[in-house]
Design a protein around this motif. Sequence first.
Motif, PDB file in Angstrom:
ATOM      1  N   ASP A 110      59.565 125.527  13.332  1.00 20.68           N
ATOM      2  CA  ASP A 110      60.612 126.527  13.126  1.00 20.68           C
ATOM      3  C   ASP A 110      61.995 125.879  13.107  1.00 20.68           C
ATOM      4  OD1 ASP A 110      58.770 128.536  12.891  1.00 20.68           O
ATOM      5  OD2 ASP A 110      59.130 129.392  14.874  1.00 20.68           O
ATOM      6  N   ALA A 111      62.202 124.884  13.953  1.00 18.65           N
ATOM      7  CA  ALA A 111      63.491 124.188  13.974  1.00 18.65           C
ATOM      8  C   ALA A 111      63.697 123.401  12.685  1.00 18.65           C
ATOM      9  CB  ALA A 111      63.566 123.266  15.190  1.00 18.65           C
ATOM     10  N   LEU A 112      62.637 122.790  12.159  1.00 18.35           N
ATOM     11  CA  LEU A 112      62.745 122.058  10.895  1.00 18.35           C
ATOM     12  C   LEU A 112      63.070 122.997   9.745  1.00 18.35           C
ATOM     13  CD1 LEU A 112      59.755 119.562  11.292  1.00 18.35           C
ATOM     14  CD2 LEU A 112      62.205 119.029  11.445  1.00 18.35           C
ATOM     15  N   LYS A 113      62.527 124.206   9.794  1.00 21.40           N
ATOM     16  CA  LYS A 113      62.857 125.215   8.782  1.00 21.40           C
ATOM     17  C   LYS A 113      64.327 125.617   8.910  1.00 21.40           C
ATOM     18  CE  LYS A 113      61.851 129.938   7.381  1.00 21.40           C
ATOM     19  NZ  LYS A 113      62.885 130.737   7.996  1.00 21.40           N
ATOM     20  N   ASP A 114      64.773 125.873  10.137  1.00 16.57           N
ATOM     21  CA  ASP A 114      66.170 126.273  10.369  1.00 16.57           C
ATOM     22  C   ASP A 114      67.159 125.192   9.912  1.00 16.57           C
ATOM     23  OD1 ASP A 114      65.208 128.607  11.462  1.00 16.57           O
ATOM     24  OD2 ASP A 114      65.578 128.010  13.553  1.00 16.57           O
ATOM     25  N   ALA A 115      66.743 123.925   9.998  1.00 13.67           N
ATOM     26  CA  ALA A 115      67.617 122.815   9.616  1.00 13.67           C
ATOM     27  C   ALA A 115      67.613 122.563   8.110  1.00 13.67           C
ATOM     28  CB  ALA A 115      67.189 121.546  10.345  1.00 13.67           C
ATOM     29  N   GLY A 116      66.687 123.196   7.381  1.00 14.57           N
ATOM     30  CA  GLY A 116      66.619 122.982   5.946  1.00 14.57           C
ATOM     31  C   GLY A 116      65.725 121.820   5.549  1.00 14.57           C
ATOM     32  N   VAL A 117      64.903 121.347   6.468  1.00 12.83           N
ATOM     33  CA  VAL A 117      63.934 120.299   6.127  1.00 12.83           C
ATOM     34  C   VAL A 117      62.786 120.930   5.346  1.00 12.83           C
ATOM     35  CG1 VAL A 117      62.257 118.643   7.059  1.00 12.83           C
ATOM     36  CG2 VAL A 117      64.527 118.862   8.118  1.00 12.83           C
ATOM     37  N   LEU A 118      62.312 122.065   5.817  1.00 16.59           N
ATOM     38  CA  LEU A 118      61.222 122.790   5.183  1.00 16.59           C
ATOM     39  C   LEU A 118      61.754 124.095   4.596  1.00 16.59           C
ATOM     40  CD1 LEU A 118      58.605 122.509   8.095  1.00 16.59           C
ATOM     41  CD2 LEU A 118      58.860 120.969   6.143  1.00 16.59           C
ATOM     42  N   ALA A 119      61.273 124.450   3.414  1.00 17.01           N
ATOM     43  CA  ALA A 119      61.656 125.741   2.831  1.00 17.01           C
ATOM     44  C   ALA A 119      61.102 126.875   3.687  1.00 17.01           C
ATOM     45  CB  ALA A 119      61.146 125.849   1.401  1.00 17.01           C
ATOM     46  N   ASP A 120      59.910 126.662   4.231  1.00 16.78           N
ATOM     47  CA  ASP A 120      59.271 127.621   5.120  1.00 16.78           C
ATOM     48  C   ASP A 120      58.236 126.840   5.912  1.00 16.78           C
ATOM     49  OD1 ASP A 120      58.997 130.615   5.730  1.00 16.78           O
ATOM     50  OD2 ASP A 120      56.917 129.993   5.426  1.00 16.78           O
ATOM     51  N   ASP A 121      57.912 127.299   7.106  1.00 17.93           N
ATOM     52  CA  ASP A 121      56.923 126.549   7.877  1.00 17.93           C
ATOM     53  C   ASP A 121      55.519 126.686   7.285  1.00 17.93           C
ATOM     54  OD1 ASP A 121      56.795 129.176   8.728  1.00 17.93           O
ATOM     55  OD2 ASP A 121      56.797 128.708  10.858  1.00 17.93           O
ATOM     56  N   SER A 122      55.349 127.590   6.337  1.00 17.13           N
ATOM     57  CA  SER A 122      54.045 127.746   5.687  1.00 17.13           C
ATOM     58  C   SER A 122      53.740 126.590   4.732  1.00 17.13           C
ATOM     59  CB  SER A 122      53.975 129.069   4.936  1.00 17.13           C
ATOM     60  OG  SER A 122      54.907 129.089   3.882  1.00 17.13           O
ATOM     61  N   VAL A 123      54.719 125.761   4.376  1.00 14.89           N
ATOM     62  CA  VAL A 123      54.461 124.622   3.485  1.00 14.89           C
ATOM     63  C   VAL A 123      53.740 123.490   4.221  1.00 14.89           C
ATOM     64  CG1 VAL A 123      56.413 125.162   1.975  1.00 14.89           C
ATOM     65  CG2 VAL A 123      56.687 123.456   3.799  1.00 14.89           C
ATOM     66  N   VAL A 124      53.655 123.574   5.533  1.00 14.27           N
ATOM     67  CA  VAL A 124      52.938 122.554   6.297  1.00 14.27           C
ATOM     68  C   VAL A 124      51.443 122.761   6.069  1.00 14.27           C
ATOM     69  CG1 VAL A 124      52.477 121.581   8.578  1.00 14.27           C
ATOM     70  CG2 VAL A 124      54.777 122.394   8.011  1.00 14.27           C
ATOM     71  N   ALA A 125      50.841 121.839   5.310  1.00 15.64           N
ATOM     72  CA  ALA A 125      49.428 121.934   4.962  1.00 15.64           C
ATOM     73  C   ALA A 125      48.564 121.088   5.891  1.00 15.64           C
ATOM     74  CB  ALA A 125      49.221 121.502   3.518  1.00 15.64           C
ATOM     75  N   SER A 126      49.177 120.111   6.547  1.00 16.36           N
ATOM     76  CA  SER A 126      48.442 119.229   7.448  1.00 16.36           C
ATOM     77  C   SER A 126      49.333 118.890   8.635  1.00 16.36           C
ATOM     78  CB  SER A 126      48.031 117.951   6.710  1.00 16.36           C
ATOM     79  OG  SER A 126      47.342 117.085   7.573  1.00 16.36           O
ATOM     80  N   VAL A 127      48.711 118.884   9.824  1.00 11.52           N
ATOM     81  CA  VAL A 127      49.452 118.564  11.050  1.00 11.52           C
ATOM     82  C   VAL A 127      48.655 117.553  11.857  1.00 11.52           C
ATOM     83  CG1 VAL A 127      50.336 119.449  13.242  1.00 11.52           C
ATOM     84  CG2 VAL A 127      50.504 120.858  11.202  1.00 11.52           C
ATOM     85  N   SER A 128      49.336 116.532  12.321  1.00 11.45           N
ATOM     86  CA  SER A 128      48.752 115.662  13.343  1.00 11.45           C
ATOM     87  C   SER A 128      49.770 115.635  14.473  1.00 11.45           C
ATOM     88  CB  SER A 128      48.448 114.264  12.808  1.00 11.45           C
ATOM     89  OG  SER A 128      49.577 113.680  12.228  1.00 11.45           O
ATOM     90  N   ALA A 129      49.300 115.903  15.671  1.00 10.76           N
ATOM     91  CA  ALA A 129      50.207 116.001  16.817  1.00 10.76           C
ATOM     92  C   ALA A 129      49.542 115.398  18.040  1.00 10.76           C
ATOM     93  CB  ALA A 129      50.582 117.458  17.070  1.00 10.76           C
ATOM     94  N   LEU A 130      50.371 114.831  18.908  1.00 10.22           N
ATOM     95  CA  LEU A 130      49.879 114.152  20.095  1.00 10.22           C
ATOM     96  C   LEU A 130      50.873 114.356  21.225  1.00 10.22           C
ATOM     97  CD1 LEU A 130      47.843 112.019  21.295  1.00 10.22           C
ATOM     98  CD2 LEU A 130      49.408 110.273  20.414  1.00 10.22           C
ATOM     99  N   LYS A 131      50.339 114.619  22.421  1.00 13.86           N
ATOM    100  CA  LYS A 131      51.169 114.656  23.631  1.00 13.86           C
ATOM    101  C   LYS A 131      50.877 113.379  24.412  1.00 13.86           C
ATOM    102  CE  LYS A 131      49.583 118.391  25.650  1.00 13.86           C
ATOM    103  NZ  LYS A 131      49.411 119.572  26.537  1.00 13.86           N
ATOM    104  N   VAL A 132      51.930 112.665  24.770  1.00 18.59           N
ATOM    105  CA  VAL A 132      51.793 111.473  25.602  1.00 18.59           C
ATOM    106  C   VAL A 132      52.845 111.534  26.700  1.00 18.59           C
ATOM    107  CG1 VAL A 132      50.854 110.003  23.765  1.00 18.59           C
ATOM    108  CG2 VAL A 132      53.309 110.108  24.109  1.00 18.59           C
TER     109      VAL A 132
END
Length: 161
Positions: A110-132
């Motif tokens: 949502d923050a990336l969308k607000d910053a104008g990186v993404l047109a909408d968060d729905s364009v994210v087709a693949s996610v890889s995420a890790l907590k360390v």
Amino acid sequence: MTAPALKLTVYGTPGPQGSKTRNAVGALYESSAKVKPWREAVKTAALDALHHDDAWTALACPVWLDVQFSLRRPKNHYGTGRNAGQLKASAPAYPTGKPDLDKLVRSTQDALKDAGVLADDSVVASVSALKVYVLWGDALRTPGAVIKVWRLTDFLKESQP
């Protein structure tokens, strides 16, 4: 290999988005007080990175979002007395408690969308995420995240003859 369209390092305590609570008059609000500062930190880092790219337009193509969240270890992972500062042998290698990884990703998208990186968060087709935990492997030295955004169409171009 294709370089990411954008790579950000964000410092601050990652905040999960998604759980809502009702107040006495019935209005909904975010359960975590960390959401707003985290979204602002991500937005600021993204705007700083894009400040020098006049040609940047919000990505409307399919993207792959790769995020590594670095979280502070709880105090109970460390010894006491003369062992203060020493990690206990029983301390887990990875964070498995709260915050939930999917909720961290949600606030970041949502923050990336607000910053104008993404047109909408729905364009994210693949996610890889890790907590360390901070200072674990290649994690940040303080809480935050390393965020990489790739255009999936770039990978298609590479794989075609």
